[in-house]
Motif scaffolding. Structure first.
Motif, PDB file in Angstrom:
ATOM      1  N   UNK A 181       0.825  -1.210   0.000  1.00 26.68           N
ATOM      2  CA  UNK A 181       0.000   0.000   0.000  1.00 26.68           C
ATOM      3  C   UNK A 181       0.861   1.264   0.000  1.00 26.68           C
ATOM      4  N   UNK A 182       2.151   1.091  -0.208  1.00 28.51           N
ATOM      5  CA  UNK A 182       3.097   2.201  -0.149  1.00 28.51           C
ATOM      6  C   UNK A 182       2.721   3.357  -1.088  1.00 28.51           C
ATOM      7  N   UNK A 183       2.314   3.071  -2.309  1.00 29.40           N
ATOM      8  CA  UNK A 183       1.989   4.117  -3.292  1.00 29.40           C
ATOM      9  C   UNK A 183       0.547   4.607  -3.197  1.00 29.40           C
ATOM     10  N   UNK A 184      -0.294   3.915  -2.430  1.00 28.74           N
ATOM     11  CA  UNK A 184      -1.724   4.228  -2.431  1.00 28.74           C
ATOM     12  C   UNK A 184      -2.054   5.672  -2.017  1.00 28.74           C
ATOM     13  N   UNK A 185      -1.420   6.250  -0.999  1.00 29.23           N
ATOM     14  CA  UNK A 185      -1.780   7.639  -0.664  1.00 29.23           C
ATOM     15  C   UNK A 185      -1.566   8.604  -1.845  1.00 29.23           C
ATOM     16  N   UNK A 186      -0.446   8.465  -2.550  1.00 28.55           N
ATOM     17  CA  UNK A 186      -0.171   9.333  -3.709  1.00 28.55           C
ATOM     18  C   UNK A 186      -1.152   9.024  -4.848  1.00 28.55           C
ATOM     19  N   UNK A 187      -1.403   7.736  -5.097  1.00 26.64           N
ATOM     20  CA  UNK A 187      -2.368   7.361  -6.126  1.00 26.64           C
ATOM     21  C   UNK A 187      -3.730   7.951  -5.794  1.00 26.64           C
ATOM     22  N   UNK A 188      -4.116   7.837  -4.549  1.00 27.95           N
ATOM     23  CA  UNK A 188      -5.402   8.340  -4.082  1.00 27.95           C
ATOM     24  C   UNK A 188      -5.522   9.841  -4.363  1.00 27.95           C
ATOM     25  N   UNK A 189      -4.497  10.580  -4.027  1.00 25.60           N
ATOM     26  CA  UNK A 189      -4.475  12.028  -4.236  1.00 25.60           C
ATOM     27  C   UNK A 189      -4.716  12.365  -5.714  1.00 25.60           C
ATOM     28  N   UNK A 190      -4.083  11.632  -6.600  1.00 25.79           N
ATOM     29  CA  UNK A 190      -4.206  11.901  -8.040  1.00 25.79           C
ATOM     30  C   UNK A 190      -5.541  11.401  -8.588  1.00 25.79           C
ATOM     31  N   UNK A 191      -5.934  10.189  -8.240  1.00 33.95           N
ATOM     32  CA  UNK A 191      -7.203   9.639  -8.738  1.00 33.95           C
ATOM     33  C   UNK A 191      -8.380  10.520  -8.336  1.00 33.95           C
ATOM     34  N   UNK A 192      -8.306  11.089  -7.125  1.00 32.53           N
ATOM     35  CA  UNK A 192      -9.386  11.932  -6.624  1.00 32.53           C
ATOM     36  C   UNK A 192      -9.600  13.178  -7.478  1.00 32.53           C
ATOM     37  N   UNK A 193      -8.594  13.581  -8.239  1.00 31.45           N
ATOM     38  CA  UNK A 193      -8.693  14.769  -9.082  1.00 31.45           C
ATOM     39  C   UNK A 193      -9.404  14.495 -10.407  1.00 31.45           C
ATOM     40  N   UNK A 194      -9.444  13.227 -10.830  1.00 32.02           N
ATOM     41  CA  UNK A 194      -9.813  12.921 -12.212  1.00 32.02           C
ATOM     42  C   UNK A 194     -11.057  12.064 -12.370  1.00 32.02           C
TER      43      UNK A 194
END
Length: 191
Positions: A62-75
């Motif tokens: 789950x290491x990348x999930x916070x950053x992925x979450x931040x970006x996915x939430x924009x799009x």
């Protein structure tokens, strides 16, 4: 037995093709790049919305999930995460309430089972600039031309063109234009 990304992805594709079989203009894309390569969503479905599907198999972290979450939430209009059971608690601590969650289990015969933990809800915070970054420069410029807004922008870099799109076109119209452009794109690997 351990769940693997390829198995989850294959089953997801089967379910998505079945769900959208009567919608010939639905586009299903693997590894859609977002925000100029800052992240990739495992599977995106583009039709009357842009919906993302993120896979976390047992060999993931789950290491990348916070950053992925931040970006996915924009799009994305909706996001659904498909996860091995061992990650569920950690995922629920990271993702927003509007994301859908599907638990993926594998039985002793290797059969995958998808169990809906939470249905995805509509994202109310799309970022127009992040959304238009899904467009290639020539696609963004074509939209400016179509709207009669291209004067002075023909030789500008894509980030200036993207900014002009977000300054001059409302979010709802941008969403429609981006979806339409993605669905009509022919060559996905060349920018």
């Amino acid at each position: 037995m351990k769940t693997r990304d390829i198995d989850i992805r294959t089953s997801l594709h089967f379910l998505l093709r079945k769900e959208h079989k009567d919608e010939p203009d639905t586009l299903i894309v693997d590894e859609l790049g977002l925000c100029q390569g800052d992240a990739r969503i495992d599977v995106a479905v583009v039709n009357g919305a842009i919906n993302g599907y993120e896979i976390k198999s047992e060999s993931d972290t789950l290491e990348r999930l916070p950053k992925q979450c931040e970006i996915y939430n924009k799009i994305f209009d909706t996001v659904t995460i498909l996860s091995a059971s061992r990650f569920l608690d950690g995922i629920l601590d990271i993702i927003p309430e509007w994301w859908g969650v599907i638990r993926v289990e594998k039985d002793c015969d290797g059969q995958l089972f998808f169990d809906s933990v939470r249905e995805a809800k509509q994202n109310k915070n799309i970022d127009a600039y992040a959304l238009v970054q899904l467009l290639w420069r020539d696609e963004a410029l074509a939209i400016l031309k179509e709207k009669g807004l291209h004067k002075g922008f023909l030789s500008k870099p894509r980030d200036v063109i993207w900014r002009e799109l977000t300054d001059k076109i409302n979010l709802e119209e941008l969403q429609r234009l981006v979806r339409s452009t993605l669905k009509s794109r022919r060559n996905w690997r060349v920018h």
